[in-house]
Design a protein around this motif. Sequence first.
Motif, PDB file in Angstrom:
ATOM      1  N   UNK A  63       0.838  -1.198   0.000  1.00 43.04           N
ATOM      2  CA  UNK A  63       0.000   0.000   0.000  1.00 43.04           C
ATOM      3  C   UNK A  63       0.871   1.246   0.000  1.00 43.04           C
ATOM      4  N   UNK A  64       0.431   2.221  -0.738  1.00 42.77           N
ATOM      5  CA  UNK A  64       1.079   3.523  -0.770  1.00 42.77           C
ATOM      6  C   UNK A  64       0.355   4.405  -1.760  1.00 42.77           C
ATOM      7  N   UNK A  65       0.766   5.634  -1.849  1.00 44.48           N
ATOM      8  CA  UNK A  65       0.151   6.585  -2.761  1.00 44.48           C
ATOM      9  C   UNK A  65       1.250   7.316  -3.521  1.00 44.48           C
ATOM     10  N   UNK A  66       0.857   8.049  -4.539  1.00 44.46           N
ATOM     11  CA  UNK A  66       1.824   8.891  -5.230  1.00 44.46           C
ATOM     12  C   UNK A  66       2.488   9.821  -4.221  1.00 44.46           C
ATOM     13  N   UNK A  67       1.684  10.342  -3.305  1.00 45.49           N
ATOM     14  CA  UNK A  67       2.190  11.294  -2.317  1.00 45.49           C
ATOM     15  C   UNK A  67       3.142  10.670  -1.296  1.00 45.49           C
ATOM     16  N   UNK A  68       3.194   9.336  -1.261  1.00 44.86           N
ATOM     17  CA  UNK A  68       4.130   8.677  -0.333  1.00 44.86           C
ATOM     18  C   UNK A  68       5.177   7.875  -1.094  1.00 44.86           C
ATOM     19  N   UNK A  69       5.436   8.253  -2.344  1.00 44.57           N
ATOM     20  CA  UNK A  69       6.451   7.604  -3.182  1.00 44.57           C
ATOM     21  C   UNK A  69       6.159   6.119  -3.400  1.00 44.57           C
ATOM     22  N   UNK A  70       4.887   5.777  -3.411  1.00 42.57           N
ATOM     23  CA  UNK A  70       4.377   4.440  -3.772  1.00 42.57           C
ATOM     24  C   UNK A  70       4.330   3.458  -2.623  1.00 42.57           C
ATOM     25  N   UNK A  71       5.456   3.156  -2.005  1.00 41.96           N
ATOM     26  CA  UNK A  71       5.494   2.043  -1.054  1.00 41.96           C
ATOM     27  C   UNK A  71       5.563   2.538   0.379  1.00 41.96           C
ATOM     28  N   UNK A  72       4.483   2.338   1.130  1.00 40.50           N
ATOM     29  CA  UNK A  72       4.490   2.658   2.552  1.00 40.50           C
ATOM     30  C   UNK A  72       4.334   1.402   3.392  1.00 40.50           C
ATOM     31  N   UNK A  73       3.630   0.428   2.840  1.00 38.93           N
ATOM     32  CA  UNK A  73       3.417  -0.851   3.514  1.00 38.93           C
ATOM     33  C   UNK A  73       3.659  -1.979   2.507  1.00 38.93           C
TER      34      UNK A  73
END
Length: 624
Positions: A395-405
């Motif tokens: 899981x992640x978003x564009x705003x979190x550079x893709x990979x957060x989990x």
Amino acid sequence: MSDTQTLIENRPPSVAALFLERVAATPDAEAYRHPVAPVSGEGPDDWKSLSWAQAAERVYAIAAGLIELGVQPEQRVALASSTRIEWILADLGIMCAGAATTTVYPQTNAEESAFILSDSESRVLIAEDAAQLAKAVEKRAELPNLTHVVVIDPAGVETADWILTLDELEKRGAARLEKDPELIEQRVGAITRDQLATLIYTSGTTGRPKGVRLPHDNWAYMAKAIAATGLVGPDDVQYLWLPLAHVFGKVLTSGQIEVGHVTAVDGRVDKIIENLPVVQPTYMAAVPRIFEKVYNGVAAKARAAGGAKYKIFQWAAEVSREYAKVTQENFRRTGTHSAPFGLAAKHKVADTLVYAKIREAFGGNLRACVSGSAALAPEIGYFFAGAGIHILEGYGLTESSAASFVNPGEAYRTGTVGKPLPGTEVRIADDGEILLRGPGIMEGYHGLPDKTAEVLESDGWFHTGDIGELSPDGYLRITDRKKDLIKTSGGKYIAPAEVEGQFKAVCPYVSNILVHGADRNFCTALIALDEVAIVAWAEENGLSGKSYAEIVAAPQTVEMVDGYVKKLNEGLQKWQTIKKFRLLPRDLDVEHGEITPSLKLKRPVVEREYKGLIEEMYAGTREA
């Protein structure tokens, strides 16, 4: 300080520096594989390899060529191309020149492309082919900052003073480097952690896209954090087909540089099935739609075979899911993927009859897949897990550079997106929203300080807009988008994505589904079927030779889908059940703006386009 913390804290200041380190460390090791058309023009593609040193030669030439065109540090160079080896080399060249890459999906129309180029103030556009060049030519009067276009594939392109080919750019760069061999090292050495590396415009489900500013430090952190998970090693072979204009595809290139493994690059989605046995990857990242299509294809093929073969598949599918659930639970409790003797025996038989063939279709060496960008239906995840294809959701978003989990190796849990990457903090707000903080979080939205302030707190916490829950041992489960929760007229909240995911696991013919019910007294659904699967079904059900539109309009097709809707409803709460549905005359697609290039459903667009069908389903009913 732990080894992981040391690894992350000692990250280089830029992706460019990371690349130079990799080239120096393993210059002769294989870095990339990419397809080339056979000399004869017939037959399957050949695959060519590039070592890190060979890749660097082209990257440095591109970087020097851009400097020759006058590109300065942090100025934007746009990249409009499908996923191919030149995308990666150009992106690295842009960053080694100290500039920043503006990513543009090749499917983006001329108007939106012009908006992105204008808003980002891109100085140079690297375009894949004549079609991408034509968009810039059409809108050139609206792009005063654009000085040059570099074309990767020159077929049908007439060069001009402001148009040149990638080959010409590299030749100019090589000539510059002969005169100034220290040029690239100097540019890279001057890059700071907070210097802009990438500007990615969110595809968004409503309104104009926003440019997400991702400095070099975001990617350097991601590279080190991915390595720290231990999910990939230097001996791995990655098959990369995801859109590199999307943050999910882009982050894989940074992780590869840090780890040093091989990446086989080919963005042609229609070539995936053909390429997998050739590349024989050990791991691959994909979006849920790919796994849904594979599952639906396998199920449809078994159904078409009929009789005993279909019954064997149904039995094997149930065994697979049961085996995955039991072994994952046992691993959570005991640390071993064990199963009772009877279940293990059935699984061994099913493996010989069904699962082994599925693994062979993926190339035979696939150790794990990473799934992201949208939710994967748990029943599909359990099916593949039991079949030996371990899908590690992240899981992640564009705003979190893709990979957060990401799910951790053997300890992965289907239905969750795993644990935070090392160095990333997570907090669940009172309303259930997931908040993130760490080195992967964006700098902000380009030129939009008010929009940035809406989602990014002064102390670094980023509001994702997603709803989720954390297990006591730190596994995150996404339950829905904050803005996508449906509240019925009866006051009940429904997570449409959860219902949609369950239907995709139940019905082997579905391609896309949208559940509607906001401010209504019951839920309805718009359903698009997978053309390949439904045409195969039609051949066996008296609809041979009919078009897709004719098949979905046929009473027997509606009756067949209705059976799956009823099966779905059996597992739902009363207020979640689908009371009515309509089959769409065609599948949803990027070209019509109904799904994003990363295959996310654009609910407002679909609901607006099919408003008549939605209202038809509620006609004659009393709205509470």
